[in-house]
Structures are given as C-alpha cells and as structure tokens.
Design an enzyme around this catalytic site. Sequence first.
Site, short mmCIF file in Angstrom:
data_model
loop_
_atom_site.label_atom_id
_atom_site.label_comp_id
_atom_site.label_asym_id
_atom_site.label_seq_id
_atom_site.Cartn_x
_atom_site.Cartn_y
_atom_site.Cartn_z
N ASP A 26 0.84 -1.20 0.00
CA ASP A 26 0.00 0.00 0.00
C ASP A 26 0.88 1.25 0.00
O ASP A 26 1.99 1.24 0.54
CB ASP A 26 -0.89 -0.03 1.25
CG ASP A 26 -2.06 0.94 1.14
OD1 ASP A 26 -2.29 1.49 0.04
OD2 ASP A 26 -2.73 1.17 2.16
N HIS A 43 3.06 3.30 -8.92
CA HIS A 43 2.91 1.86 -9.16
C HIS A 43 4.15 1.29 -9.83
O HIS A 43 4.60 0.19 -9.53
CB HIS A 43 1.68 1.59 -10.03
CG HIS A 43 0.39 2.00 -9.37
ND1 HIS A 43 0.11 1.69 -8.07
CD2 HIS A 43 -0.69 2.69 -9.84
CE1 HIS A 43 -1.11 2.17 -7.75
NE2 HIS A 43 -1.60 2.79 -8.81
N LEU A 137 10.78 -20.83 -4.36
CA LEU A 137 9.83 -19.92 -3.71
C LEU A 137 8.52 -19.97 -4.49
O LEU A 137 8.53 -19.95 -5.72
CB LEU A 137 10.36 -18.48 -3.73
CG LEU A 137 9.40 -17.41 -3.20
CD1 LEU A 137 9.40 -17.36 -1.68
CD2 LEU A 137 9.76 -16.01 -3.75
C1 FPP Z 1 -1.61 0.21 -3.46
O1 FPP Z 1 -1.25 1.56 -3.52
C2 FPP Z 1 -1.07 -0.52 -4.60
C3 FPP Z 1 -1.81 -1.04 -5.62
C4 FPP Z 1 -3.27 -0.93 -5.70
C5 FPP Z 1 -1.18 -1.72 -6.76
C6 FPP Z 1 -0.02 -2.61 -6.46
C7 FPP Z 1 0.79 -2.76 -7.68
C8 FPP Z 1 2.14 -2.82 -7.72
C9 FPP Z 1 2.98 -2.83 -6.53
C10 FPP Z 1 2.87 -2.83 -9.02
C11 FPP Z 1 2.59 -3.98 -9.88
C12 FPP Z 1 2.98 -5.26 -9.29
C13 FPP Z 1 2.87 -6.43 -9.94
C14 FPP Z 1 3.23 -7.68 -9.27
C15 FPP Z 1 2.38 -6.48 -11.32
P1 FPP Z 1 -2.38 2.66 -3.60
O2 FPP Z 1 -2.52 3.05 -5.03
O3 FPP Z 1 -3.62 2.16 -2.94
O4 FPP Z 1 -1.71 3.81 -2.77
P2 FPP Z 1 -2.43 4.95 -1.92
O5 FPP Z 1 -3.19 4.26 -0.84
O6 FPP Z 1 -1.28 5.75 -1.41
O7 FPP Z 1 -3.30 5.70 -2.89
#
Ligand code: FPP
Length: 248
Positions: A26, A43, A137
Amino acid sequence: MSAADQLLAQVRAQGAIPRHVAIIMDGNGRWARERMLPRPVGHRNGMKSVREVVEAAIEAGVEVLSLFAFSQENWQRPATEVSALMSLLEEYIQKEANELDQQGVRVIFLGDLDRLPARQRASVDGIMAQTTHNTKLVLNLFISYGARAELVRAARLIAEEVAAGRMSPAQVDEAAVTDRLFTAGCPDPDLLIRTSGEKRISNFLLWQLAYTELHISPVLWPDFGRAELYQAILDFQSRERRFGRVSA
Ligand code: FPP
C-alpha cells in the site's frame, strides 16, 4: 556489510523463518503524490519493490510470498489508472518471467482471472505454465481478488457437491472450506505485512489469516525493500505464537 545484510544476519541468528509471508502493498499513490508525480509512477516504482522483496524472501529462506497486487474493488478506480495497472502487470510478466524462472520461483496468480483483459490473461497463464515446476519460492500474486468472494465461491462449490450427492452436509468442515479456496494446499501465512501505516485487512485472505502475526510498516510500498522485509521478520521472531492455547 550493508544495513540490510546485517539485518539478514540477525534474522538468521534468531532462527525461525516464517514459511509464508503475505504483504498488502500500500502507498504507491501517496508516494507519487508526495513527489507531485502521477499515480502510475508510484505503481511503477512499486514494481521495483516487488522485485527486491522477492529476492530478499529467497535469501531469507521464505517458502511462500503472497502479494496483494489488485483487489476486486480496484476495478472501480478511474479507467486510466486501471489501464495503467494492467499495462504494468503485462510489463512485469514480460520483463521478469525468465529471471523468476531462473531463480526457481513458481508464480501463481490467484483471483477472478476471468475479469482480466485477454492480453493480460494470456501473459498470466503463460508465466504460470513456464514456472510451474519451480520449488525455491512460491510467489502468489493476488489479482482481481477479494476474500469474501473467495469464501462465497468455496461455499458454492461445496453446495454443488452436496446437491449432486457427492458430499453430505456432515462432511462440511474446515478442511472442506480450506480445500476450495484459491490457496488450497498452501500453508496459512505466518506473517502479514501492511505498508504505509494503514491498520486494515481490506478483504485480504480473511480465512487464512486467522492466526497470522501482523506487522504494520509506516514505509510506503515503493520505499519498501530488503531491510524493511528483514525488520518485519525480526518483529515476527519476537512474538510468541499461541494459536489460542496457553504458553509452554
Ligand atoms: C496500493 O497503492 C497498490 C496497488 C493498488 C497496486 C499494487 C501494484 C504494484 C505494486 C505494481 C505492480 C505489481 C505487480 C506484481 C504487477 P495505492 O494506489 O492504494 O496507494 P495509496 O493508498 O497511497 O493511494
């Protein structure tokens, strides 16, 4: 020796390595906002953390790493962000598949994969097939996933078997549910990490987390790396797990 290497040495000296570590990644959006950058840049940097944490988990001897990459609710984000995340998923698979394979990582995608666009679905199926024999893994990537929907699906599968006369109501027990989750055959997480300081489960692995130790890290996901993973494991090692029983 780097700070992360020192932490790893400490982790090894303390003993018990969690077999299964789950992470709610997050804070990508906030990381980008702090830098006045568009959210997808957060991201993209989060993808680098995924790479680093996978390597760190292998080094520490973790057997299963589960990452919550995209929830069912995330489909409701603005179309531009959903499409940026889908492109990133595809890019991640193209870029990392061979290296993950060489590292001995078995990649498994879990969730409602039927909702993925055809391109992404093909990539996801491809990397799962390519890495299926690896044993170093298990990397569980949760995409289009919600724990309540997973439990509803398990209930429906059981109901179908009962209706067909292949199972009696008395045979419906915890194992029957566990066996019908996406995670069937996988040990429950020992440690759940959530980054960016939020103290919520957010519909992730509701059944599987029953006795899991929780570690909340204030660090935003794009800044989370080897050292932070090892700190979380050290925190885990300091806990006394009783599974509802009394101390020895
Ligand atoms: C949460 O941050 C993150 C996500 C919803 C996306 C997670 C994706 C990645 C880490 C990159 C891609 C990974 C793979 C394995 C393809 P948020 O956007 O909710 O952050 P915020 O709460 O600060 O808005």
